[in-house]
Design an enzyme around this catalytic site. Structure first.
Site, PDB file in Angstrom:
ATOM      1  N   LYS A 163       0.851  -1.192   0.000  1.00 52.55           N
ATOM      2  CA  LYS A 163       0.000   0.000   0.000  1.00 52.55           C
ATOM      3  C   LYS A 163       0.888   1.244   0.000  1.00 52.55           C
ATOM      4  O   LYS A 163       1.474   1.612   1.027  1.00 52.55           O
ATOM      5  CB  LYS A 163      -0.893   0.062   1.247  1.00 52.55           C
ATOM      6  CG  LYS A 163      -1.898   1.204   1.140  1.00 52.55           C
ATOM      7  CD  LYS A 163      -2.503   1.609   2.465  1.00 52.55           C
ATOM      8  CE  LYS A 163      -1.745   2.699   3.154  1.00 52.55           C
ATOM      9  NZ  LYS A 163      -1.762   3.997   2.471  1.00 52.55           N
ATOM     10  N   GLU A 168      10.597   1.854   9.876  1.00 56.03           N
ATOM     11  CA  GLU A 168      11.514   2.969   9.640  1.00 56.03           C
ATOM     12  C   GLU A 168      10.696   4.224   9.919  1.00 56.03           C
ATOM     13  O   GLU A 168       9.780   4.556   9.165  1.00 56.03           O
ATOM     14  CB  GLU A 168      12.032   2.907   8.199  1.00 56.03           C
ATOM     15  CG  GLU A 168      13.376   3.555   8.019  1.00 56.03           C
ATOM     16  CD  GLU A 168      13.257   5.037   7.798  1.00 56.03           C
ATOM     17  OE1 GLU A 168      13.378   5.788   8.810  1.00 56.03           O
ATOM     18  OE2 GLU A 168      13.026   5.454   6.664  1.00 56.03           O
ATOM     19  N   CYS A 220      12.848  11.853   6.832  1.00 53.62           N
ATOM     20  CA  CYS A 220      13.129  11.253   8.136  1.00 53.62           C
ATOM     21  C   CYS A 220      14.542  11.595   8.591  1.00 53.62           C
ATOM     22  O   CYS A 220      14.812  11.711   9.771  1.00 53.62           O
ATOM     23  CB  CYS A 220      12.921   9.742   8.092  1.00 53.62           C
ATOM     24  SG  CYS A 220      13.833   8.940   6.778  1.00 53.62           S
ATOM     25  N   GLU A 223       9.346  16.099  15.662  1.00 53.79           N
ATOM     26  CA  GLU A 223       9.624  16.142  14.228  1.00 53.79           C
ATOM     27  C   GLU A 223       8.683  17.149  13.553  1.00 53.79           C
ATOM     28  O   GLU A 223       7.476  16.933  13.491  1.00 53.79           O
ATOM     29  CB  GLU A 223       9.396  14.735  13.656  1.00 53.79           C
ATOM     30  CG  GLU A 223       9.918  14.555  12.262  1.00 53.79           C
ATOM     31  CD  GLU A 223       9.753  13.128  11.763  1.00 53.79           C
ATOM     32  OE1 GLU A 223       8.683  12.522  11.992  1.00 53.79           O
ATOM     33  OE2 GLU A 223      10.695  12.619  11.134  1.00 53.79           O
TER      34      GLU A 223
HETATM   35  O1  TXE Z   1       2.379   9.759   8.082  1.00 55.16           O
HETATM   36  P1  TXE Z   1       1.665   8.375   8.368  1.00 55.16           P
HETATM   37  P2  TXE Z   1       1.673  11.095   7.532  1.00 55.16           P
HETATM   38  C1  TXE Z   1       6.018  11.744   9.866  1.00 55.16           C
HETATM   39  C2  TXE Z   1       6.201  13.238   9.759  1.00 55.16           C
HETATM   40  C3  TXE Z   1       4.867  13.711   9.280  1.00 55.16           C
HETATM   41  C4  TXE Z   1       3.951  12.782  10.007  1.00 55.16           C
HETATM   42  C5  TXE Z   1       2.591  12.625   9.389  1.00 55.16           C
HETATM   43  O2  TXE Z   1       6.463  13.781  11.023  1.00 55.16           O
HETATM   44  O3  TXE Z   1       4.605  15.040   9.618  1.00 55.16           O
HETATM   45  O4  TXE Z   1       4.626  11.560   9.983  1.00 55.16           O
HETATM   46  O5  TXE Z   1       2.700  12.175   8.043  1.00 55.16           O
HETATM   47  C6  TXE Z   1      -0.210   4.774   6.339  1.00 55.16           C
HETATM   48  N1  TXE Z   1      -2.301   1.629   9.854  1.00 55.16           N
HETATM   49  N2  TXE Z   1       6.482  10.994   8.708  1.00 55.16           N
HETATM   50  O6  TXE Z   1       0.367  11.361   8.187  1.00 55.16           O
HETATM   51  O7  TXE Z   1       0.260   8.624   8.739  1.00 55.16           O
HETATM   52  C7  TXE Z   1      -0.438   5.958   5.428  1.00 55.16           C
HETATM   53  O8  TXE Z   1      -1.570   5.747   4.598  1.00 55.16           O
HETATM   54  C8  TXE Z   1      -1.471   1.357   8.831  1.00 55.16           C
HETATM   55  C9  TXE Z   1       7.784  10.409   8.802  1.00 55.16           C
HETATM   56  O9  TXE Z   1       1.652  11.007   6.092  1.00 55.16           O
HETATM   57  O10 TXE Z   1       2.536   7.614   9.268  1.00 55.16           O
HETATM   58  C10 TXE Z   1       0.872   6.003   4.665  1.00 55.16           C
HETATM   59  O11 TXE Z   1       0.874   5.015   3.627  1.00 55.16           O
HETATM   60  N3  TXE Z   1      -1.006   2.293   7.983  1.00 55.16           N
HETATM   61  C11 TXE Z   1       8.091   9.485   7.709  1.00 55.16           C
HETATM   62  C12 TXE Z   1       1.891   5.633   5.741  1.00 55.16           C
HETATM   63  O12 TXE Z   1       1.141   4.932   6.745  1.00 55.16           O
HETATM   64  C13 TXE Z   1      -1.357   3.579   8.187  1.00 55.16           C
HETATM   65  C14 TXE Z   1       7.408   9.604   6.426  1.00 55.16           C
HETATM   66  C15 TXE Z   1       2.592   6.833   6.392  1.00 55.16           C
HETATM   67  O13 TXE Z   1       1.609   7.692   6.910  1.00 55.16           O
HETATM   68  C16 TXE Z   1      -2.217   3.938   9.250  1.00 55.16           C
HETATM   69  C17 TXE Z   1       6.079  10.156   6.501  1.00 55.16           C
HETATM   70  C18 TXE Z   1      -2.685   2.894  10.113  1.00 55.16           C
HETATM   71  N4  TXE Z   1      -3.488   3.135  11.163  1.00 55.16           N
HETATM   72  C19 TXE Z   1       5.688  10.850   7.612  1.00 55.16           C
HETATM   73  N5  TXE Z   1      -2.389   5.286   9.220  1.00 55.16           N
HETATM   74  C20 TXE Z   1       9.512   9.065   7.546  1.00 55.16           C
HETATM   75  N6  TXE Z   1      10.002   8.253   8.470  1.00 55.16           N
HETATM   76  O14 TXE Z   1      10.177   9.427   6.592  1.00 55.16           O
HETATM   77  C21 TXE Z   1      -1.678   5.752   8.167  1.00 55.16           C
HETATM   78  N7  TXE Z   1      -1.061   4.727   7.528  1.00 55.16           N
END
Ligand code: TXE
Length: 501
Positions: free
Chosen positions: A187, A262, A296, A394
């Site tokens: 996904k 990660e 990240c 972050e």
């Molecule tokens: O991340 P999410 P978001 C951090 C960064 C950012 C914050 C929010 O601080 O401001 O996260 O970003 C899926 N069960 N990073 O909201 O929600 C979602 O659909 C399973 C750090 O975009 O963590 C997407 O595919 N999956 C980071 C993925 O998780 C779920 C990169 C990431 O989304 C889910 C991105 C659930 N309950 C954001 N809810 C990095 N480490 O680089 C969401 N997802």
């Protein structure tokens, strides 16, 4: 028009298909959704909206392909050859894939091209690992026993990827899982699914058997949650926020599936007075503004030796003023758009709080109006202290928090004063200080006199709340395997357990 002569208002909106069991098509509900370019405000993609039922179908196809299909049973050479063909397809279509990531994410085209080159290298590297994966035979089990330690694919792997590096992050996971013989339900982020879905077409063309990779795009709380909970998934590999990472761990407990995470970081760079300050300043600006700080590995905390802090801040401000911000389709652009309104509001919230807490913006701290998109000015925050939220959480935006130190011990203490532990760095010409910092900084990666250099050969991942497990590196494929101990007895059974027989 823009530097690449793309007429965005007339851009033909691409219609993508999902991929389940080798069949490209619509989501079961027939529903679709759209994505607007955050840099230009126009619609750039139209995608099937998967739901829980599609997630189940993707897992069922991957399960069937693993349990009965050819992929896990092929020789490593055969799998490796297919991975190499895929790497060539990616290389041959790199410009198209880069453009998809640019239009959906707002990242600069020059950067997206670099990411595709990095992705090709990961696929090639994984193809090599398919053939070098091996078990072992302990030499000392005695004359009657032959022990084989085999490596087997872990099974069905569900992958959930984020929007900040859509294709590279996928390429840090998928080719290694395939090299091991796993099958996959993927996904991608609902904000940037284009390049992943386009890859699905290439996988089919390259000869990957049906059902080995299944790609459905939906929301985290439907498709993502279903993957994390699913009893037929043997492992989940997730990149995203720490908060969602924790919910994935909870959901994964149902069948105790293997978990690789990660997550986020609040990565510090320490700048000592004896460093090459011009090089350090350039790396500091690059480290925090690369990918608009939505990274990240963003070096969002700078810890500068007090005796040079003022001079260093001036250097940073001079460089920041020269960073080209704007249309990601301009090859000169270094800083593109913010991913969406929610992220923009999050950045603004952190800055408001930091200013109220006494920090001082040296530059930026405001939106930029351009191209009907979401742009935020590169921002330097001086006078940040370690207790402020902006120094601990972050932000995921182009915002640098500048702190100061007197002794190396103090600098390392500040650097380690967070729940995260993804990466850290030090700038110094003193080898002793560099080696002490490399030992004492609590992070998965420590950079010395450089920042964010990465290689397929180098493991990547975090400690503490930055994650679990490692991607890339010589052991990357092993993350997607289980060890099996096989014991062969040689010769007649010596003695009996049951007495008197
Ligand atoms: O991340 P999410 P978001 C951090 C960064 C950012 C914050 C929010 O601080 O401001 O996260 O970003 C899926 N069960 N990073 O909201 O929600 C979602 O659909 C399973 C750090 O975009 O963590 C997407 O595919 N999956 C980071 C993925 O998780 C779920 C990169 C990431 O989304 C889910 C991105 C659930 N309950 C954001 N809810 C990095 N480490 O680089 C969401 N997802």
């Amino acid at each position: 028009m823009n530097a690449l002569n793309i007429d965005l208002p007339k851009l033909e909106v691409r219609r993508y298909s999902q991929l389940v069991d080798g069949k490209s098509g619509e989501a079961m509900s027939g529903e679709r959704f759209e994505r607007r370019s955050p840099a230009h405000g126009v619609v750039v993609g139209n995608y099937p909206l998967a739901d829980v039922a599609d997630a189940h179908a993707a897992v069922a196809a991957a399960r069937n392909a693993f349990d009965t299909g050819p992929w896990p049973r092929m020789s490593a050479r055969e799998r490796s050859e297919i991975l190499l063909v895929i790497s060539e397809r990616i290389a041959g279509n790199a410009e198209e894939l880069a453009m998809m990531d640019v239009l959906e994410s707002g990242k600069p085209i020059s950067q997206a091209r670099g990411e595709m080159a990095g992705a090709v290298d990961l696929w090639r590297y994984a193809a090599g690992q398919a053939r070098s994966l091996h078990g072992s035979v302990p030499a000392g089990l005695g004359q009657h026993m032959l022990g084989l330690i085999e490596r087997e694919p872990v099974g069905v792997v569900a992958m959930i990827t984020p929007w900040n590096f859509p294709f590279v992050i996928l390429s840090q996971k998928l080719p290694f899982a395939l090299a091991a013989g796993c099958t996959v339900a993927l996904k991608p982020s609902e904000l940037t699914p284009g390049s992943s879905l386009r890859l699905g077409e290439m996988l089919k063309d390259a000869g990957l058997p049906d059902g080995v990779v299944n790609i459905v795009v939906g929301y985290g709380n439907t498709v993502g949650q279903t993957f994390a909970e699913h009893d037929d998934v043997d492992m989940i590999s997730f990149t995203g926020s720490t908060q969602v990472g924790k919910s994935v761990v909870r959901a994964a407990a149902g069948n105790l599936k293997k978990v690789a995470l990660e997550l986020g970081g609040k990565n510090p760079q320490i700048v000592c007075a004896d460093a090459d300050l011009d090089a350090a300043a350039d790396a500091a600006v690059f480290g925090v503004f690369f990918n608009v700080g939505q990274c990240c590995n963003s070096s969002s905390r700078l810890i500068v030796e007090r005796s040079v802090a003022k001079r260093f801040e001036e250097k940073l401000a001079e460089l920041t003023a020269r960073v080209p911000v704007g249309d990601p389709l301009d090859p000169e652009t270094r800083v593109g758009a913010i991913i969406n309104d929610a992220q923009m509001e999050k950045i603004e919230g952190y800055l408001k709080g930091a200013i109220e807490a006494g920090a001082n913006p040296l530059c930026g701290a405001e939106r930029i109006k351009a191209n009907a998109g979401l742009y935020y000015a590169p921002t330097l925050m001086s006078g940040v202290t370690r207790d402020m939220k902006i120094a601990r959480e972050e932000v995921f935006g182009p915002v640098l928090s500048i702190l100061t130190f007197e002794t190396l011990d103090e600098a390392i203490g500040i650097a380690n004063d967070t729940h995260y532990g993804l990466s850290a760095g030090i700038w110094t010409s003193d080898h002793d200080r560099a080696l002490i910092a490399a030992r004492d900084l609590r992070a998965g990666t420590v950079w010395v006199n450089c920042w964010m250099d990465g290689f397929s050969e180098m493991p990547f991942g975090g400690v503490r709340q930055s994650g679990l497990g490692r991607e890339q590196g010589a052991q990357a494929i092993e993350e997607f395997t289980e060890q099996k101990s096989v014991l062969f007895h040689r010769g007649p059974r010596a003695g009996r357990w049951v007495p008197g027989v």
